[in-house]
Design an enzyme around this catalytic site. Sequence first.
Site, PDB file in Angstrom:
ATOM      1  N   GLY A   1       0.775  -1.236   0.000  1.00 54.81           N
ATOM      2  CA  GLY A   1       0.000   0.000   0.000  1.00 54.81           C
ATOM      3  C   GLY A   1       0.804   1.281   0.000  1.00 54.81           C
ATOM      4  O   GLY A   1       0.228   2.368   0.029  1.00 54.81           O
TER       5      GLY A   1
ATOM      6  N   GLU B   1       4.758  -6.023   1.869  1.00 55.70           N
ATOM      7  CA  GLU B   1       4.604  -6.514   0.495  1.00 55.70           C
ATOM      8  C   GLU B   1       4.003  -5.452  -0.437  1.00 55.70           C
ATOM      9  O   GLU B   1       2.963  -5.685  -1.050  1.00 55.70           O
ATOM     10  CB  GLU B   1       3.718  -7.767   0.481  1.00 55.70           C
ATOM     11  CG  GLU B   1       2.410  -7.575   1.233  1.00 55.70           C
ATOM     12  CD  GLU B   1       1.448  -8.735   1.143  1.00 55.70           C
ATOM     13  OE1 GLU B   1       1.878  -9.878   1.005  1.00 55.70           O
ATOM     14  OE2 GLU B   1       0.228  -8.461   1.238  1.00 55.70           O
TER      15      GLU B   1
ATOM     16  N   GLY C   1       3.598  -3.231  -3.887  1.00 54.50           N
ATOM     17  CA  GLY C   1       3.779  -3.548  -5.306  1.00 54.50           C
ATOM     18  C   GLY C   1       4.128  -2.281  -6.061  1.00 54.50           C
ATOM     19  O   GLY C   1       5.229  -2.084  -6.556  1.00 54.50           O
TER      20      GLY C   1
ATOM     21  N   CYS D   1     -13.486   2.605 -28.578  1.00 55.46           N
ATOM     22  CA  CYS D   1     -14.818   3.081 -28.926  1.00 55.46           C
ATOM     23  C   CYS D   1     -15.707   3.232 -27.705  1.00 55.46           C
ATOM     24  O   CYS D   1     -16.681   2.490 -27.537  1.00 55.46           O
ATOM     25  CB  CYS D   1     -15.449   2.078 -29.888  1.00 55.46           C
ATOM     26  SG  CYS D   1     -15.696   2.818 -31.465  1.00 55.46           S
TER      27      CYS D   1
ATOM     28  N   TYR E   1       0.377  -1.512 -12.332  1.00 63.76           N
ATOM     29  CA  TYR E   1      -1.023  -1.678 -12.721  1.00 63.76           C
ATOM     30  C   TYR E   1      -1.316  -1.039 -14.079  1.00 63.76           C
ATOM     31  O   TYR E   1      -2.401  -0.518 -14.306  1.00 63.76           O
ATOM     32  CB  TYR E   1      -1.954  -1.125 -11.619  1.00 63.76           C
ATOM     33  CG  TYR E   1      -1.653  -1.702 -10.261  1.00 63.76           C
ATOM     34  CD1 TYR E   1      -1.955  -3.034  -9.996  1.00 63.76           C
ATOM     35  CD2 TYR E   1      -1.030  -0.952  -9.259  1.00 63.76           C
ATOM     36  CE1 TYR E   1      -1.661  -3.594  -8.758  1.00 63.76           C
ATOM     37  CE2 TYR E   1      -0.734  -1.505  -8.025  1.00 63.76           C
ATOM     38  CZ  TYR E   1      -1.049  -2.821  -7.778  1.00 63.76           C
ATOM     39  OH  TYR E   1      -0.764  -3.382  -6.564  1.00 63.76           O
TER      40      TYR E   1
HETATM   41  N1  LLP Z   1      -0.881  -7.149  -0.877  1.00 60.48           N
HETATM   42  C1  LLP Z   1      -2.159  -7.444  -1.178  1.00 60.48           C
HETATM   43  C2  LLP Z   1      -2.832  -8.549  -0.486  1.00 60.48           C
HETATM   44  C3  LLP Z   1      -2.825  -6.691  -2.155  1.00 60.48           C
HETATM   45  O1  LLP Z   1      -4.097  -6.970  -2.451  1.00 60.48           O
HETATM   46  C4  LLP Z   1      -2.151  -5.642  -2.823  1.00 60.48           C
HETATM   47  C5  LLP Z   1      -2.829  -4.852  -3.856  1.00 60.48           C
HETATM   48  C6  LLP Z   1      -0.801  -5.381  -2.478  1.00 60.48           C
HETATM   49  C7  LLP Z   1      -0.207  -6.162  -1.491  1.00 60.48           C
HETATM   50  C8  LLP Z   1       0.006  -4.329  -3.142  1.00 60.48           C
HETATM   51  O2  LLP Z   1      -0.541  -3.052  -3.015  1.00 60.48           O
HETATM   52  P1  LLP Z   1       0.325  -1.800  -3.487  1.00 60.48           P
HETATM   53  O3  LLP Z   1       1.556  -1.744  -2.629  1.00 60.48           O
HETATM   54  O4  LLP Z   1       0.674  -1.979  -4.916  1.00 60.48           O
HETATM   55  O5  LLP Z   1      -0.568  -0.633  -3.273  1.00 60.48           O
HETATM   56  N2  LLP Z   1      -5.113  -1.554  -9.562  1.00 60.48           N
HETATM   57  C9  LLP Z   1      -5.040  -0.618  -8.472  1.00 60.48           C
HETATM   58  C10 LLP Z   1      -4.330  -1.197  -7.268  1.00 60.48           C
HETATM   59  C11 LLP Z   1      -4.970  -2.466  -6.776  1.00 60.48           C
HETATM   60  C12 LLP Z   1      -4.182  -3.097  -5.662  1.00 60.48           C
HETATM   61  C13 LLP Z   1      -4.754  -4.387  -5.260  1.00 60.48           C
HETATM   62  N3  LLP Z   1      -4.029  -5.037  -4.196  1.00 60.48           N
HETATM   63  C14 LLP Z   1      -4.367   0.662  -8.968  1.00 60.48           C
HETATM   64  O6  LLP Z   1      -4.015   0.736 -10.136  1.00 60.48           O
HETATM   65  O7  LLP Z   1      -4.220   1.601  -8.203  1.00 60.48           O
END
Ligand code: LLP
Length: 412
Positions: free
Chosen positions: A223, A264, A266, A334, A363
């Site tokens: 997050g 964790e 991303g 479209c 993403y």
């Molecule tokens: N761990 C779990 C269990 C998750 O569901 C997620 C993201 C992460 C870690 C990593 O989150 P991050 O550090 O990347 O924020 N498509 C959306 C983001 C969806 C994230 C879903 N889960 C966007 O483009 O903002």
Amino acid sequence: MDNKLSITHQTFESLAKKYGTPLYVYDAQLIRKRCTQAVSLFEDLPVSWLYAIKANDNPHILKVIRESGVGFDTVSLEEVLLCGHFTDNPAEIFYTENSMSDEEMNEAIRLGVTLNIGAVSRLERFFQHPDSRECSLRINPAIGEGHHTRVNTGDPESKFGVRLDLIDDCVKMADKYGKKIVGLHAHIGSGIKRPENLVAAMKVLLEAASGFKDLRMINFGGGVPTPYHPDDQIFDLDEFAKLAGPVLKEDLENRPEGFRYLFEPGRWYVAEAGTLLTTIQTIKNQVETLYLGTDTGMHHLLRPMLYDAWHRVENVSKPQDAPQKVYTIAGNICESGDILAEDRAMPDSEVGDVVAIRDAGAYGMTMASQYNRRSLPGEILVEKDGVIQVIRAPKNAQETVNEFLRECAFEV
Ligand code: LLP
């Protein structure tokens, strides 16, 4: 020019001319820098960093991240199998299930990955499996945050995690079946603005942990946000470490030898390193709106459409100090909602100019589709010495259609 990225506008333009657009371009060095920042954050504590590969799972990017000392966090059997190519130790792969099927669970048990279970019913199925031994438990900490309601996962009403009041039942169930819960996990959402919120959720996890006798790890989720907009509040990782470090240090005193804390994220590793290049195909004035029509759109970068996400947009073919106009950057799908950016001041633009959509490394490609049967973009990795690697070859329209017909087993 943003000094975080080592790729210049000139390089973007020459890559676009050489490989064609739409094209995703990634800066390998920036990804490495982010990994190093992460793994050195809590040097004196047993903290491991994982990468939520859903943000960008190109295998070449996974390799860069793995080689930088970061492990993998996965959310599907497909992601698990992909990560299997990068480690000989399946237990290193953290697999957070979500509405998992029995077939997926059986495979996860057979492979020996660390399975993180977020539903009481699935936990029981897992314990009933003759070969299951131990797992991690995902809880819902009732603290949620995200850049959009659609990515807030810690809200009590969200579909994720086991309710706090059901945790005792999980502990009893493990005892009943003679199995172990060795990990505790929560992920409160994506794009957490305030470090204090993450620390508050960490405290909920640490408190919940007291009821588990076999615990070897606590995973605080991801997050960590990316500042997409100049006004976005920066999530200062060092500031976060100052808040979280003492909390972990105190908790560690009561933990056995070999205990680990995990994070964790991303997005944080890869978002700023990625750019989507596109070429202006049309310029048209619709009453009040001056549109730049591009050769990409919501099928390649869904974030603006899905979350009203804001991405920097730059015309890399023109000097940045050229006279400006206000443009709306439209996609070639479209649907009238296929707009990538609204009301942006940019240098006076022409058809054929290359436009860079920035901070698209997370993403972007993983959420891309072939809607309107369009081809996916190619992907390029730029190394620090300027060496270019094509990490996904661009496809032309005919190749895309041929592949589609083949996949559908349609005889022509
Ligand atoms: N761990 C779990 C269990 C998750 O569901 C997620 C993201 C992460 C870690 C990593 O989150 P991050 O550090 O990347 O924020 N498509 C959306 C983001 C969806 C994230 C879903 N889960 C966007 O483009 O903002």
